[in-house]
Motif scaffolding. Sequence first.
Motif, PDB file in Angstrom:
ATOM      1  N   ASP A  22     -29.626  41.951  29.897  1.00  0.00           N
ATOM      2  CA  ASP A  22     -31.031  41.838  29.683  1.00  0.00           C
ATOM      3  C   ASP A  22     -31.231  42.223  28.186  1.00  0.00           C
ATOM      4  OD1 ASP A  22     -31.667  40.392  31.959  1.00  0.00           O
ATOM      5  OD2 ASP A  22     -32.677  42.248  32.703  1.00  0.00           O
ATOM      6  N   ALA A  23     -30.833  43.405  27.799  1.00  0.00           N
ATOM      7  CA  ALA A  23     -31.242  43.877  26.421  1.00  0.00           C
ATOM      8  C   ALA A  23     -30.637  42.886  25.398  1.00  0.00           C
ATOM      9  CB  ALA A  23     -30.389  45.234  26.239  1.00  0.00           C
ATOM     10  N   ALA A  24     -29.662  42.164  25.555  1.00  0.00           N
ATOM     11  CA  ALA A  24     -28.920  41.552  24.907  1.00  0.00           C
ATOM     12  C   ALA A  24     -29.587  40.066  24.547  1.00  0.00           C
ATOM     13  CB  ALA A  24     -27.232  40.987  25.254  1.00  0.00           C
ATOM     14  N   PHE A  25     -30.042  39.560  25.618  1.00  0.00           N
ATOM     15  CA  PHE A  25     -30.792  38.330  25.682  1.00  0.00           C
ATOM     16  C   PHE A  25     -32.299  38.711  24.815  1.00  0.00           C
ATOM     17  CE2 PHE A  25     -34.861  36.418  27.912  1.00  0.00           C
ATOM     18  CZ  PHE A  25     -34.519  35.163  27.480  1.00  0.00           C
ATOM     19  N   LEU A  26     -32.991  40.103  25.304  1.00  0.00           N
ATOM     20  CA  LEU A  26     -34.279  40.306  24.750  1.00  0.00           C
ATOM     21  C   LEU A  26     -34.213  40.388  23.241  1.00  0.00           C
ATOM     22  CD1 LEU A  26     -35.589  42.544  27.527  1.00  0.00           C
ATOM     23  CD2 LEU A  26     -36.468  40.158  26.938  1.00  0.00           C
ATOM     24  N   GLN A  27     -33.056  40.891  22.833  1.00  0.00           N
ATOM     25  CA  GLN A  27     -33.000  40.979  21.322  1.00  0.00           C
ATOM     26  C   GLN A  27     -33.032  39.779  20.751  1.00  0.00           C
ATOM     27  OE1 GLN A  27     -29.903  44.113  20.788  1.00  0.00           O
ATOM     28  NE2 GLN A  27     -31.230  44.658  19.266  1.00  0.00           N
ATOM     29  N   GLY A  28     -32.390  38.673  21.527  1.00  0.00           N
ATOM     30  CA  GLY A  28     -32.389  37.185  20.805  1.00  0.00           C
ATOM     31  C   GLY A  28     -33.628  36.762  20.974  1.00  0.00           C
ATOM     32  N   TYR A  29     -34.153  36.879  21.934  1.00  0.00           N
ATOM     33  CA  TYR A  29     -35.381  36.191  22.414  1.00  0.00           C
ATOM     34  C   TYR A  29     -36.564  36.770  21.542  1.00  0.00           C
ATOM     35  CZ  TYR A  29     -39.532  34.748  25.296  1.00  0.00           C
ATOM     36  OH  TYR A  29     -40.629  34.077  25.779  1.00  0.00           O
ATOM     37  N   PHE A  30     -36.731  37.884  21.064  1.00  0.00           N
ATOM     38  CA  PHE A  30     -37.729  38.531  20.225  1.00  0.00           C
ATOM     39  C   PHE A  30     -37.313  38.579  18.768  1.00  0.00           C
ATOM     40  CE2 PHE A  30     -39.307  39.872  24.309  1.00  0.00           C
ATOM     41  CZ  PHE A  30     -40.708  39.655  24.103  1.00  0.00           C
ATOM     42  N   LYS A  31     -36.348  37.784  18.415  1.00  0.00           N
ATOM     43  CA  LYS A  31     -35.964  37.812  17.040  1.00  0.00           C
ATOM     44  C   LYS A  31     -35.607  38.925  16.333  1.00  0.00           C
ATOM     45  CE  LYS A  31     -36.377  33.008  17.640  1.00  0.00           C
ATOM     46  NZ  LYS A  31     -35.205  32.135  17.782  1.00  0.00           N
ATOM     47  N   CYS A  32     -34.843  39.636  16.907  1.00  0.00           N
ATOM     48  CA  CYS A  32     -34.160  40.840  16.118  1.00  0.00           C
ATOM     49  C   CYS A  32     -33.262  40.907  15.165  1.00  0.00           C
ATOM     50  CB  CYS A  32     -34.169  41.949  17.167  1.00  0.00           C
ATOM     51  SG  CYS A  32     -35.565  42.233  18.330  1.00  0.00           S
ATOM     52  N   GLY A  33     -32.570  39.670  14.813  1.00  0.00           N
ATOM     53  CA  GLY A  33     -31.557  39.649  14.103  1.00  0.00           C
ATOM     54  C   GLY A  33     -32.184  40.048  12.287  1.00  0.00           C
ATOM     55  N   PRO A  34     -31.048  40.136  11.525  1.00  0.00           N
ATOM     56  CA  PRO A  34     -31.388  40.299   9.964  1.00  0.00           C
ATOM     57  C   PRO A  34     -32.218  39.143   9.487  1.00  0.00           C
ATOM     58  CG  PRO A  34     -29.324  40.382  10.499  1.00  0.00           C
ATOM     59  CD  PRO A  34     -29.619  39.889  11.775  1.00  0.00           C
ATOM     60  N   GLY A  35     -33.414  39.337   8.929  1.00  0.00           N
ATOM     61  CA  GLY A  35     -34.443  38.434   8.372  1.00  0.00           C
ATOM     62  C   GLY A  35     -35.465  38.016   9.341  1.00  0.00           C
ATOM     63  N   GLU A  36     -34.930  38.207  10.227  1.00  0.00           N
ATOM     64  CA  GLU A  36     -36.064  37.427  11.590  1.00  0.00           C
ATOM     65  C   GLU A  36     -37.320  38.565  11.788  1.00  0.00           C
ATOM     66  OE1 GLU A  36     -33.505  34.887  14.716  1.00  0.00           O
ATOM     67  OE2 GLU A  36     -33.481  37.260  14.724  1.00  0.00           O
ATOM     68  N   TYR A  37     -38.441  38.076  12.388  1.00  0.00           N
ATOM     69  CA  TYR A  37     -39.644  38.818  12.561  1.00  0.00           C
ATOM     70  C   TYR A  37     -39.494  40.274  13.220  1.00  0.00           C
ATOM     71  CZ  TYR A  37     -40.416  36.119  16.784  1.00  0.00           C
ATOM     72  OH  TYR A  37     -40.321  35.760  18.197  1.00  0.00           O
ATOM     73  N   GLY A  38     -38.590  40.313  13.983  1.00  0.00           N
ATOM     74  CA  GLY A  38     -38.575  41.506  14.787  1.00  0.00           C
ATOM     75  C   GLY A  38     -37.106  42.324  14.512  1.00  0.00           C
ATOM     76  N   GLU A  39     -36.601  42.071  13.221  1.00  0.00           N
ATOM     77  CA  GLU A  39     -35.592  42.575  12.884  1.00  0.00           C
ATOM     78  C   GLU A  39     -35.504  44.333  13.088  1.00  0.00           C
ATOM     79  OE1 GLU A  39     -32.833  43.281   8.446  1.00  0.00           O
ATOM     80  OE2 GLU A  39     -34.810  42.166   8.415  1.00  0.00           O
ATOM     81  N   GLY A  40     -34.300  44.699  13.544  1.00  0.00           N
ATOM     82  CA  GLY A  40     -34.147  46.016  13.559  1.00  0.00           C
ATOM     83  C   GLY A  40     -34.577  46.670  15.159  1.00  0.00           C
ATOM     84  N   ASP A  41     -35.482  45.801  16.037  1.00  0.00           N
ATOM     85  CA  ASP A  41     -35.794  46.258  17.243  1.00  0.00           C
ATOM     86  C   ASP A  41     -34.649  46.672  18.271  1.00  0.00           C
ATOM     87  OD1 ASP A  41     -38.023  47.356  18.900  1.00  0.00           O
ATOM     88  OD2 ASP A  41     -38.945  45.376  19.075  1.00  0.00           O
TER      89      ASP A  41
END
Length: 239
Positions: A22-41
């Motif tokens: 779920d952690a991996a899914f949620l990081q993608g769902y909430f756009k936590c990649g480089p340059g995305e709005y949730g970067e670094g969460d």
Amino acid sequence: MPSDSGLEQARQALRDKASSEDAAFLQGYFKCGPGEYGEGDQFLGVRVPQTRQIAKQFKTLPLPEILTLLHSPFHEERLLALLLMVHRYGKADQTGQEELFSLYVKNSRYINNWDLVDVSAPKLSGPHLLKRPRTILYDLADSTWLWDRRIAIMSSWAFLKVGELEDTLALCERLMGDPEDLMHKACGWMLRELGKRDQPRLERYLKQHLQVMPRTMLRYAIEKFPKELRQAYLQGTIP
């Protein structure tokens, strides 16, 4: 028993429900990649219904410990903190509500994704401003911090619920040129809620701003319109 036992128990309760998948899914769902709005969460991997259940268990957690959770690097701990602040606000006297509102605004840098805003602003900052000056919302709408701007418009949902429409309209106009699609969605959502209460007022507003309104905002605003009327707005053929 150490003074932070409640805090540690709350943290452990979250971790007991955590899932690496779920952690991996949620990081993608909430756009936590480089340059995305949730970067670094960072995510523990706890689903929202589980976090809500944990909030019910720890609703008496002291405010300093709630703030410690709010300052956490983990998304679910910040969500838990906001759920607890909302609950606490609903039970507080005027002095307590003033304190919670002040802390909410001062700590907005930790309210840093759309779900965190959406579970808290309509139930804390919005209700707090029902009978108070709302200048702060316009200051937040002008902020360079995306989530301050979202707090501004999502707070206005509380006004819509009591039939007060003008701040939602004014804030949407102020945010119409926002560069973030997330803001177009939030504004369109609030316009749709406004339309449930006064569709003629919404239609006048849409006609006034149709040429400059972002497409996403328009689509969200007219989502509940009859199909033919939606098509007329999207095609710009409204008389």
